[in-house]
Motif scaffolding. Structure first.
Motif, PDB file in Angstrom:
ATOM      1  N   THR A  65      15.437  -4.874  -4.967  1.00 31.29           N
ATOM      2  CA  THR A  65      16.388  -3.909  -4.414  1.00 31.29           C
ATOM      3  C   THR A  65      16.785  -4.293  -2.999  1.00 31.29           C
ATOM      4  O   THR A  65      17.941  -4.150  -2.593  1.00 31.29           O
ATOM      5  CB  THR A  65      15.774  -2.501  -4.424  1.00 31.29           C
ATOM      6  OG1 THR A  65      15.448  -2.140  -5.765  1.00 31.29           O
ATOM      7  CG2 THR A  65      16.735  -1.481  -3.845  1.00 31.29           C
TER       8      THR A  65
ATOM      9  N   GLN B 257       6.427  -2.733  -9.784  1.00 30.38           N
ATOM     10  CA  GLN B 257       7.257  -1.840  -8.961  1.00 30.38           C
ATOM     11  C   GLN B 257       7.489  -2.432  -7.581  1.00 30.38           C
ATOM     12  O   GLN B 257       8.574  -2.287  -7.009  1.00 30.38           O
ATOM     13  CB  GLN B 257       6.601  -0.467  -8.863  1.00 30.38           C
ATOM     14  CG  GLN B 257       6.589   0.297 -10.177  1.00 30.38           C
ATOM     15  CD  GLN B 257       5.734   1.549 -10.114  1.00 30.38           C
ATOM     16  OE1 GLN B 257       4.691   1.588  -9.436  1.00 30.38           O
ATOM     17  NE2 GLN B 257       6.145   2.579 -10.821  1.00 30.38           N
ATOM     18  N   ARG B 258       6.473  -3.120  -7.051  1.00 28.24           N
ATOM     19  CA  ARG B 258       6.638  -3.754  -5.735  1.00 28.24           C
ATOM     20  C   ARG B 258       7.665  -4.880  -5.822  1.00 28.24           C
ATOM     21  O   ARG B 258       8.474  -5.071  -4.890  1.00 28.24           O
ATOM     22  CB  ARG B 258       5.285  -4.259  -5.250  1.00 28.24           C
ATOM     23  CG  ARG B 258       5.258  -4.716  -3.820  1.00 28.24           C
ATOM     24  CD  ARG B 258       5.528  -3.592  -2.855  1.00 28.24           C
ATOM     25  NE  ARG B 258       4.422  -2.692  -2.654  1.00 28.24           N
ATOM     26  CZ  ARG B 258       4.433  -1.657  -1.821  1.00 28.24           C
ATOM     27  NH1 ARG B 258       5.529  -1.413  -1.110  1.00 28.24           N
ATOM     28  NH2 ARG B 258       3.402  -0.857  -1.707  1.00 28.24           N
TER      29      ARG B 258
ATOM     30  N   ASP C  28       3.704   4.030   2.178  1.00 34.64           N
ATOM     31  CA  ASP C  28       4.897   4.349   1.404  1.00 34.64           C
ATOM     32  C   ASP C  28       4.504   4.826   0.016  1.00 34.64           C
ATOM     33  O   ASP C  28       3.331   4.833  -0.356  1.00 34.64           O
ATOM     34  CB  ASP C  28       5.831   3.134   1.322  1.00 34.64           C
ATOM     35  CG  ASP C  28       5.207   1.958   0.577  1.00 34.64           C
ATOM     36  OD1 ASP C  28       3.985   2.008   0.315  1.00 34.64           O
ATOM     37  OD2 ASP C  28       5.924   0.992   0.254  1.00 34.64           O
TER      38      ASP C  28
ATOM     39  N   VAL D 151       6.344   4.796  -4.168  1.00 37.04           N
ATOM     40  CA  VAL D 151       7.404   4.179  -4.948  1.00 37.04           C
ATOM     41  C   VAL D 151       8.596   5.112  -5.115  1.00 37.04           C
ATOM     42  O   VAL D 151       9.749   4.666  -5.185  1.00 37.04           O
ATOM     43  CB  VAL D 151       6.850   3.737  -6.319  1.00 37.04           C
ATOM     44  CG1 VAL D 151       6.430   4.928  -7.163  1.00 37.04           C
ATOM     45  CG2 VAL D 151       7.868   2.882  -7.058  1.00 37.04           C
TER      46      VAL D 151
ATOM     47  N   TRP E 173      11.624   4.959  -2.076  1.00 36.67           N
ATOM     48  CA  TRP E 173      12.544   3.869  -1.747  1.00 36.67           C
ATOM     49  C   TRP E 173      13.829   3.972  -2.550  1.00 36.67           C
ATOM     50  O   TRP E 173      13.813   4.355  -3.717  1.00 36.67           O
ATOM     51  CB  TRP E 173      11.876   2.522  -2.021  1.00 36.67           C
ATOM     52  CG  TRP E 173      10.730   2.240  -1.116  1.00 36.67           C
ATOM     53  CD1 TRP E 173       9.403   2.246  -1.450  1.00 36.67           C
ATOM     54  CD2 TRP E 173      10.795   1.924   0.273  1.00 36.67           C
ATOM     55  NE1 TRP E 173       8.634   1.944  -0.358  1.00 36.67           N
ATOM     56  CE2 TRP E 173       9.460   1.740   0.719  1.00 36.67           C
ATOM     57  CE3 TRP E 173      11.832   1.781   1.184  1.00 36.67           C
ATOM     58  CZ2 TRP E 173       9.151   1.427   2.039  1.00 36.67           C
ATOM     59  CZ3 TRP E 173      11.522   1.458   2.501  1.00 36.67           C
ATOM     60  CH2 TRP E 173      10.202   1.289   2.905  1.00 36.67           C
TER      61      TRP E 173
ATOM     62  N   ARG F 101      13.722  10.354  -2.230  1.00 35.73           N
ATOM     63  CA  ARG F 101      14.589   9.182  -2.385  1.00 35.73           C
ATOM     64  C   ARG F 101      16.039   9.566  -2.071  1.00 35.73           C
ATOM     65  O   ARG F 101      16.586  10.488  -2.690  1.00 35.73           O
ATOM     66  CB  ARG F 101      14.494   8.653  -3.801  1.00 35.73           C
ATOM     67  CG  ARG F 101      15.474   7.514  -4.113  1.00 35.73           C
ATOM     68  CD  ARG F 101      15.255   6.995  -5.503  1.00 35.73           C
ATOM     69  NE  ARG F 101      13.996   6.269  -5.591  1.00 35.73           N
ATOM     70  CZ  ARG F 101      13.304   6.116  -6.715  1.00 35.73           C
ATOM     71  NH1 ARG F 101      13.730   6.664  -7.837  1.00 35.73           N
ATOM     72  NH2 ARG F 101      12.169   5.432  -6.707  1.00 35.73           N
TER      73      ARG F 101
ATOM     74  N   GLU G 200      10.144  -4.989  -7.932  1.00 37.35           N
ATOM     75  CA  GLU G 200      11.440  -4.317  -8.051  1.00 37.35           C
ATOM     76  C   GLU G 200      11.915  -3.825  -6.688  1.00 37.35           C
ATOM     77  O   GLU G 200      13.111  -3.843  -6.379  1.00 37.35           O
ATOM     78  CB  GLU G 200      11.313  -3.148  -9.024  1.00 37.35           C
ATOM     79  CG  GLU G 200      12.625  -2.452  -9.321  1.00 37.35           C
ATOM     80  CD  GLU G 200      12.477  -1.338 -10.340  1.00 37.35           C
ATOM     81  OE1 GLU G 200      13.453  -0.599 -10.559  1.00 37.35           O
ATOM     82  OE2 GLU G 200      11.374  -1.204 -10.909  1.00 37.35           O
ATOM     83  N   TRP G 201      10.967  -3.392  -5.851  1.00 30.78           N
ATOM     84  CA  TRP G 201      11.264  -2.990  -4.468  1.00 30.78           C
ATOM     85  C   TRP G 201      11.886  -4.161  -3.707  1.00 30.78           C
ATOM     86  O   TRP G 201      12.877  -4.000  -2.992  1.00 30.78           O
ATOM     87  CB  TRP G 201       9.964  -2.512  -3.839  1.00 30.78           C
ATOM     88  CG  TRP G 201       9.980  -2.211  -2.394  1.00 30.78           C
ATOM     89  CD1 TRP G 201      10.679  -1.227  -1.760  1.00 30.78           C
ATOM     90  CD2 TRP G 201       9.228  -2.871  -1.365  1.00 30.78           C
ATOM     91  NE1 TRP G 201      10.406  -1.237  -0.412  1.00 30.78           N
ATOM     92  CE2 TRP G 201       9.515  -2.231  -0.140  1.00 30.78           C
ATOM     93  CE3 TRP G 201       8.316  -3.923  -1.360  1.00 30.78           C
ATOM     94  CZ2 TRP G 201       8.944  -2.626   1.072  1.00 30.78           C
ATOM     95  CZ3 TRP G 201       7.743  -4.320  -0.162  1.00 30.78           C
ATOM     96  CH2 TRP G 201       8.060  -3.677   1.032  1.00 30.78           C
TER      97      TRP G 201
END
Length: 535
Positions: free
Chosen positions: A382, A375-376, A344, A346, A349, A326, A378-379
């Motif tokens: 972001t 988490q996706r 990918d 987690v 990213w 990251r 939150e991706w």
């Protein structure tokens, strides 16, 4: 020189005379001392006259050399020599094969617009290499070379492979250490374990095979980008990944790996190399690139300043493998990129506002390791510091196509919640009400639960205070449960609500049940329709 003798007045030294004869014989001329410390081309020890040959004599051999001995093929194979002066072959045609090994060049090498068959300079010290618009029918090898002043291969044409493995290159006083804009390589570009200080530029490069940069370290402390390669086309793979005994191999292709000695199969051998990451200190720009099979950023390390970025704008590739460390700073930009498979994890990213991917489209998600729906989401958050619907709709479409209907609805619900934050207060309040009651219609079970609660509470209320009949003697037998159900269910007529006339507060309660029944029943029907259609 038809008889093979040097021209009068050239006055060859002993080292040069040996090189002259080795050229006609097609054999190697080795001037090394046999001691590794003294033979290091990057060392501080001086190489005396017994190891010195003039660059003008080498140019004479390569451009207008004597005929070979009978039964031999002329070639220049020089090892451990100090080459005095400037080797200038610009504009010439070099037909003999030549190879320099562990040689030390006094001045830069000039190959502008030079045409040759195959050229190899292995483990040499070269102040600078200028080879703009040069062309080869075969390979150009520069493995393990140290070139502190940089390399220029702008608009060059390489007939097979370009090998740069383990090369150390600097920029001198120039902004770029390796400049190869517009280069055309028929097969592979192998640049593993390279150490480059200064910008590496491959703008508009065309690579007919694959690009391998395993374990390379690119550093540019004085510019925006460490790797500047927009509009690059790679026919097969582009790998920016780790190298090591248990990682992907350093060298691919059919070309002999002159540049890299791969460790032996025995992992306990003292020669075994430790794993080394691809490292980029400075930005990486691959905008508008085309990668025929895949673009792999695996285990890479990016050291970015606040205004620097890993820019993958509008790239096109069947598969993008994004599994680096990251980045602690900078940005990762995928705006307008188009990929089929996104591989990918987690942990790779960026967080905060370090990810931009407006217009990024992908068909399949292949997470490496756990990657939950939360988490996706939150991706996505972001990637959209300011609300944008497209990333949510893209993720929902991908999940729906893979059969994950519940997750797709959860993504669309998250989209509505993000959108609600951009609305004025009144609309925001209405959005909270929709979310709390029916979850914007994406959770039909929640609407059914509310209908059950309303039906039960309405039944208790009307059972205690039954309304008067509209027409005495003509009303059906009173049933509070059926009466409330008839109020809640639109379209369906159970023969109850039209025969009773509630008054006062119960009249308002009946009206509210009718309105809520329309809203909730519509939500349940929509959810059932989506389930039946498997969308």
């Amino acid at each position: 020189m038809e008889n093979g003798d040097p021209p009068p007045g050239l006055r060859l030294t002993t080292a040069e005379w040996g090189m002259w004869q080795a050229f006609r014989n097609g054999s190697e001329h080795d001037l090394r001392s046999g001691e590794p410390e003294l033979d290091d081309p990057n060392g501080e020890h001086e190489w005396g006259p017994h190891r010195t040959v003039r660059a003008r004599v080498i140019a004479l051999l390569l451009l207008h050399g004597p005929p070979p001995l009978l039964g031999r093929v002329a070639s220049l194979q020089l090892t451990g020599a100090y080459i005095a002066g400037r080797l200038d072959l610009s504009g010439g045609t070099v037909e003999p094969y030549f190879e320099f090994r562990q040689c030390r060049f006094e001045q830069e090498v000039l190959l502008h617009e030079c045409r040759m068959i195959t050229a190899r300079m292995v483990d040499c010290h070269i102040p600078r290499l200028e080879a703009a618009r040069m062309s080869t029918e075969g390979d150009l090898h520069l493995p393990r070379c140290t070139i502190p002043g940089g390399v220029r291969l702008t608009d060059a044409s390489i007939g097979t492979d370009l090998m740069l493995n383990e090369m150390t290159v600097g920029s001198g006083r120039r902004p770029r250490s390796f400049s190869a804009d517009g280069i055309q390589i028929a097969q592979d570009l192998q640049a593993s374990l390279v150490l480059a200080t200064g910008e590496v530029s491959l703008r508009g490069a065309e690579i007919g095979g694959s690009l391998f940069m395993y374990g390379s370290v690119l550093r540019n402390h004085n510019g925006q980008y460490a790797l500047y390669a927009p509009q690059m086309t790679v026919e097969h793979f582009a790998h920016f990944a780790s190298s090591g005994p248990r990682e992907l191999p350093v060298v691919h292709g059919t070309t002999p790996p002159d540049g890299t000695a791969w460790p032996p199969p025995d992992e306990h051998s003292h020669m075994a190399r430790r794993s080394k990451r691809f490292e980029c200190t400075g930005g990486m720009k691959l905008d508008d690139g085309r990668f025929g099979d895949s673009l792999v950023l695996d285990g890479a390390r990016f050291v970015l300043e606040r205004d620097q970025e890993v820019s993958l704008r509008r790239i096109q590739t069947p598969e993008l493998c994004f599994t680096p460390e990251r980045p602690a700073g900078g940005r990762v930009v995928l705006a307008g990129a188009t990929v089929d498979n996104l591989v990918d994890r987690v942990e790779s990213w960026p967080v905060g506002e370090g990810l931009w991917m407006a217009g990024f489209t992908y068909q399949n998600l292949i997470p490496r390791g756990p990657f939950s729906l939360a988490q996706r989401l939150e991706w996505l958050a972001t990637a959209t510091p300011e609300y944008a619907p497209e990333p949510y709709e893209q993720l929902a479409a991908v999940m729906r196509s893979s059969g994950e209907d519940a997750d797709a609805r959860a993504v669309l619900l998250a989209k509505q919640r993000r959108r609600r934050e951009t609305l004025p207060p009144a609309a925001k309040l209405w959005g909270y009400l929709q979310d709390w009651t029916v979850a914007y219609g994406y959770r039909p079970g929640q609407a059914a639960l509310w209908m059950a609660v309303l039906w039960a509470s309405g039944t208790l209320s009307f059972a205690r205070n039954p309304p008067d009949p509209l027409k005495p003697g003509e009303s059906p037998h009173w049933n509070a449960a059926l009466y409330v159900l008839d109020l809640l269910l639109p379209v369906i007529d159970l023969g109850q609500d039209t025969h009773w006339k509630p008054a006062g507060a119960h009249q308002w309660a009946a009206t509210a049940l009718i309105l809520l029944g329309w809203v909730l029943a519509t939500t349940v029907a929509a959810g059932a329709t989506r389930l039946l259609r498997r969308q």
